[in-house]
Design a protein around this motif. Structure first.
Motif, PDB file in Angstrom:
ATOM      1  N   ALA A   1      48.340  64.313  40.228  1.00 49.15           N
ATOM      2  CA  ALA A   1      48.059  63.480  39.052  1.00 49.15           C
ATOM      3  C   ALA A   1      47.207  64.224  38.033  1.00 49.15           C
ATOM      4  O   ALA A   1      46.274  64.945  38.393  1.00 49.15           O
ATOM      5  N   VAL A   2      47.521  64.035  36.767  1.00 45.70           N
ATOM      6  CA  VAL A   2      46.755  64.664  35.684  1.00 45.70           C
ATOM      7  C   VAL A   2      46.047  63.625  34.824  1.00 45.70           C
ATOM      8  O   VAL A   2      45.292  63.986  33.912  1.00 45.70           O
ATOM      9  N   GLU A   3      46.243  62.341  35.113  1.00 46.07           N
ATOM     10  CA  GLU A   3      45.620  61.298  34.302  1.00 46.07           C
ATOM     11  C   GLU A   3      45.620  59.984  35.072  1.00 46.07           C
ATOM     12  O   GLU A   3      46.573  59.658  35.775  1.00 46.07           O
ATOM     13  N   ARG A   4      44.515  59.247  34.933  1.00 43.14           N
ATOM     14  CA  ARG A   4      44.441  57.870  35.422  1.00 43.14           C
ATOM     15  C   ARG A   4      44.113  56.961  34.242  1.00 43.14           C
ATOM     16  O   ARG A   4      43.329  57.339  33.367  1.00 43.14           O
ATOM     17  N   ARG A   5      44.699  55.773  34.244  1.00 44.92           N
ATOM     18  CA  ARG A   5      44.460  54.807  33.181  1.00 44.92           C
ATOM     19  C   ARG A   5      43.996  53.489  33.789  1.00 44.92           C
ATOM     20  O   ARG A   5      44.586  53.002  34.758  1.00 44.92           O
ATOM     21  N   TYR A   6      42.948  52.941  33.204  1.00 50.63           N
ATOM     22  CA  TYR A   6      42.396  51.678  33.677  1.00 50.63           C
ATOM     23  C   TYR A   6      42.301  50.679  32.532  1.00 50.63           C
ATOM     24  O   TYR A   6      42.062  51.041  31.375  1.00 50.63           O
ATOM     25  N   LEU A   7      42.472  49.418  32.883  1.00 52.55           N
ATOM     26  CA  LEU A   7      42.270  48.298  31.968  1.00 52.55           C
ATOM     27  C   LEU A   7      41.194  47.406  32.558  1.00 52.55           C
ATOM     28  O   LEU A   7      41.219  47.112  33.768  1.00 52.55           O
ATOM     29  N   PHE A   8      40.251  46.985  31.705  1.00 52.11           N
ATOM     30  CA  PHE A   8      39.290  45.964  32.137  1.00 52.11           C
ATOM     31  C   PHE A   8      39.398  44.773  31.193  1.00 52.11           C
ATOM     32  O   PHE A   8      39.386  44.935  29.970  1.00 52.11           O
ATOM     33  N   ARG A   9      39.490  43.575  31.783  1.00 52.92           N
ATOM     34  CA  ARG A   9      39.630  42.335  31.017  1.00 52.92           C
ATOM     35  C   ARG A   9      38.338  41.519  31.121  1.00 52.92           C
ATOM     36  O   ARG A   9      37.891  41.172  32.230  1.00 52.92           O
ATOM     37  N   LEU A  10      37.755  41.203  29.969  1.00 50.08           N
ATOM     38  CA  LEU A  10      36.497  40.454  29.879  1.00 50.08           C
ATOM     39  C   LEU A  10      36.715  39.256  28.968  1.00 50.08           C
ATOM     40  O   LEU A  10      37.103  39.421  27.808  1.00 50.08           O
ATOM     41  N   VAL A  11      36.483  38.049  29.480  1.00 50.46           N
ATOM     42  CA  VAL A  11      36.682  36.827  28.698  1.00 50.46           C
ATOM     43  C   VAL A  11      35.323  36.240  28.340  1.00 50.46           C
ATOM     44  O   VAL A  11      34.448  36.083  29.200  1.00 50.46           O
ATOM     45  N   SER A  12      35.174  35.918  27.066  1.00 50.96           N
ATOM     46  CA  SER A  12      33.963  35.288  26.555  1.00 50.96           C
ATOM     47  C   SER A  12      34.304  33.870  26.102  1.00 50.96           C
ATOM     48  O   SER A  12      35.002  33.693  25.095  1.00 50.96           O
ATOM     49  N   ARG A  13      33.859  32.867  26.869  1.00 51.84           N
ATOM     50  CA  ARG A  13      33.982  31.471  26.466  1.00 51.84           C
ATOM     51  C   ARG A  13      33.156  30.612  27.420  1.00 51.84           C
ATOM     52  O   ARG A  13      32.880  31.023  28.560  1.00 51.84           O
ATOM     53  N   ARG A  14      32.779  29.415  26.965  1.00 56.90           N
ATOM     54  CA  ARG A  14      31.923  28.560  27.793  1.00 56.90           C
ATOM     55  C   ARG A  14      32.725  27.851  28.890  1.00 56.90           C
ATOM     56  O   ARG A  14      32.262  27.730  30.018  1.00 56.90           O
ATOM     57  N   ALA A  15      33.923  27.380  28.574  1.00 60.36           N
ATOM     58  CA  ALA A  15      34.720  26.670  29.576  1.00 60.36           C
ATOM     59  C   ALA A  15      35.196  27.653  30.641  1.00 60.36           C
ATOM     60  O   ALA A  15      35.559  28.787  30.336  1.00 60.36           O
ATOM     61  N   PRO A  16      35.210  27.239  31.912  1.00 60.55           N
ATOM     62  CA  PRO A  16      35.680  28.151  32.965  1.00 60.55           C
ATOM     63  C   PRO A  16      37.128  28.555  32.752  1.00 60.55           C
ATOM     64  O   PRO A  16      37.946  27.775  32.250  1.00 60.55           O
ATOM     65  N   VAL A  17      37.464  29.778  33.130  1.00 56.74           N
ATOM     66  CA  VAL A  17      38.865  30.197  33.098  1.00 56.74           C
ATOM     67  C   VAL A  17      39.591  29.530  34.266  1.00 56.74           C
ATOM     68  O   VAL A  17      39.009  29.299  35.324  1.00 56.74           O
ATOM     69  N   THR A  18      40.828  29.216  34.071  1.00 56.74           N
ATOM     70  CA  THR A  18      41.610  28.553  35.118  1.00 56.74           C
ATOM     71  C   THR A  18      42.780  29.436  35.545  1.00 56.74           C
ATOM     72  O   THR A  18      42.844  29.912  36.670  1.00 56.74           O
ATOM     73  N   HIS A  19      43.699  29.714  34.633  1.00 59.67           N
ATOM     74  CA  HIS A  19      44.879  30.501  34.980  1.00 59.67           C
ATOM     75  C   HIS A  19      44.527  31.931  35.370  1.00 59.67           C
ATOM     76  O   HIS A  19      45.215  32.539  36.197  1.00 59.67           O
ATOM     77  N   ASP A  20      43.461  32.483  34.795  1.00 57.87           N
ATOM     78  CA  ASP A  20      43.076  33.867  35.080  1.00 57.87           C
ATOM     79  C   ASP A  20      41.872  33.957  36.007  1.00 57.87           C
ATOM     80  O   ASP A  20      41.223  34.995  36.074  1.00 57.87           O
ATOM     81  N   ARG A  21      41.607  32.899  36.719  1.00 57.21           N
ATOM     82  CA  ARG A  21      40.480  32.925  37.651  1.00 57.21           C
ATOM     83  C   ARG A  21      40.692  34.030  38.696  1.00 57.21           C
ATOM     84  O   ARG A  21      41.745  34.134  39.306  1.00 57.21           O
ATOM     85  N   GLY A  22      39.682  34.875  38.867  1.00 52.98           N
ATOM     86  CA  GLY A  22      39.789  35.990  39.793  1.00 52.98           C
ATOM     87  C   GLY A  22      40.468  37.215  39.216  1.00 52.98           C
ATOM     88  O   GLY A  22      40.563  38.241  39.890  1.00 52.98           O
ATOM     89  N   LEU A  23      40.940  37.111  37.963  1.00 54.60           N
ATOM     90  CA  LEU A  23      41.660  38.216  37.332  1.00 54.60           C
ATOM     91  C   LEU A  23      40.933  38.768  36.112  1.00 54.60           C
ATOM     92  O   LEU A  23      41.379  39.742  35.518  1.00 54.60           O
TER      93      LEU A  23
END
Length: 259
Positions: A106-128
């Protein structure tokens, strides 16, 4: 023995990480168990990156050696059958050269980080995603991220348990974008480098979140980097928003069959 590359997607929540462990479930062990349903004597597999507990992947790459000359599509279908109902899927399989190694080629690794900003709890993306309840400002985070680009001693952003020989790495890309979600925003951090130190991405994101929240100034990121001291790092963010989303090779093993 024919060698095959596997492109693997998984939800990391039920696992103690990629790497096989004696007393805890791992993604590696799940894939190896499926392989041994096909060939009981199949050896162990190697991956491009050893993701931590709770970290996900949309395009992990591993390689395996098998005795039988499998059609790649039939191999992926058979493995997916034996992986059910675990949250692990073989997206593609490909026959590769004997000297192909998922990690060392391998010559490259790619990462994505997802950060949600809101007061109500996330539901569909819980744990993601990682959720914070306070607002974040995109521009200061982008300004702070620019200090991290290029070749640096990243001791500040390196776990004390990191086994890399050197803290010096080259960060080729750190892009942050903002996307609307109901009653809030999702911030996506896209990072690209040949390799990363242990907890480097989560240390970056945790530090930049402090910048977006106003607790740090963008230039504080530069000072933390130059300190070369783990104590100067911001909080390390939790793992559930992190995805290994791509691995680069001199020749894409899934673009064509090299036989």
């Amino acid at each position: 023995m024919p060698r095959y590359a596997l492109q693997i997607e998984y939800d990391g929540a039920p696992f103690a990480g990629w790497q096989r462990q004696a007393d805890q479930p791992s993604v590696q062990a799940a894939v190896e168990a499926a392989l041994r349903r096909l060939e009981p004597d199949a050896p162990g597999i190697a991956a491009a990156g050893r993701t931590d507990a709770g970290v996900h992947a949309t395009a992990q790459v591993a390689h395996c050696d098998l005795a039988r000359d499998w059609d790649p599509f039939r191999l992926s279908e058979a493995l997916n059958h034996h992986l059910r109902p675990q949250p692990v899927a073989i997206l593609q399989a490909a026959r590769v050269a004997e000297d192909f190694h998922a990690r060392f080629s391998a010559v490259e690794r790619r990462y994505l980080f997802r950060l949600v900003s809101r007061r109500a709890p996330v539901t569909h993306d819980r744990g993601l995603v990682w959720q914070v309840r306070h607002p974040l400002d995109l521009a200061p985070m982008q300004e702070g991220a620019r200090h991290l680009l290029g070749r640096h001693d990243f001791t500040t952003f390196r776990s004390s348990m990191c086994q890399a020989e050197s803290p010096v790495k080259t960060l080729d890309e750190l892009t942050i974008t903002e996307h609307p979600v109901p009653q809030g925003s999702e911030f996506r951090f896209f990072l690209r480098a040949r390799s990363f130190l242990h907890n480097q991405v989560r240390s970056f994101v945790g530090t930049l979140e402090r910048v977006g929240a106003g607790g740090w100034a963008p230039d504080d990121v530069r000072r933390a980097l130059e300190a070369r001291d783990r104590a100067a790092c911001g909080p390390v963010c939790p793992p559930q928003g992190l995805y290994l989303c791509g691995v680069g090779y001199p020749q894409d093993p899934f673009s064509a069959d090299p036989r």
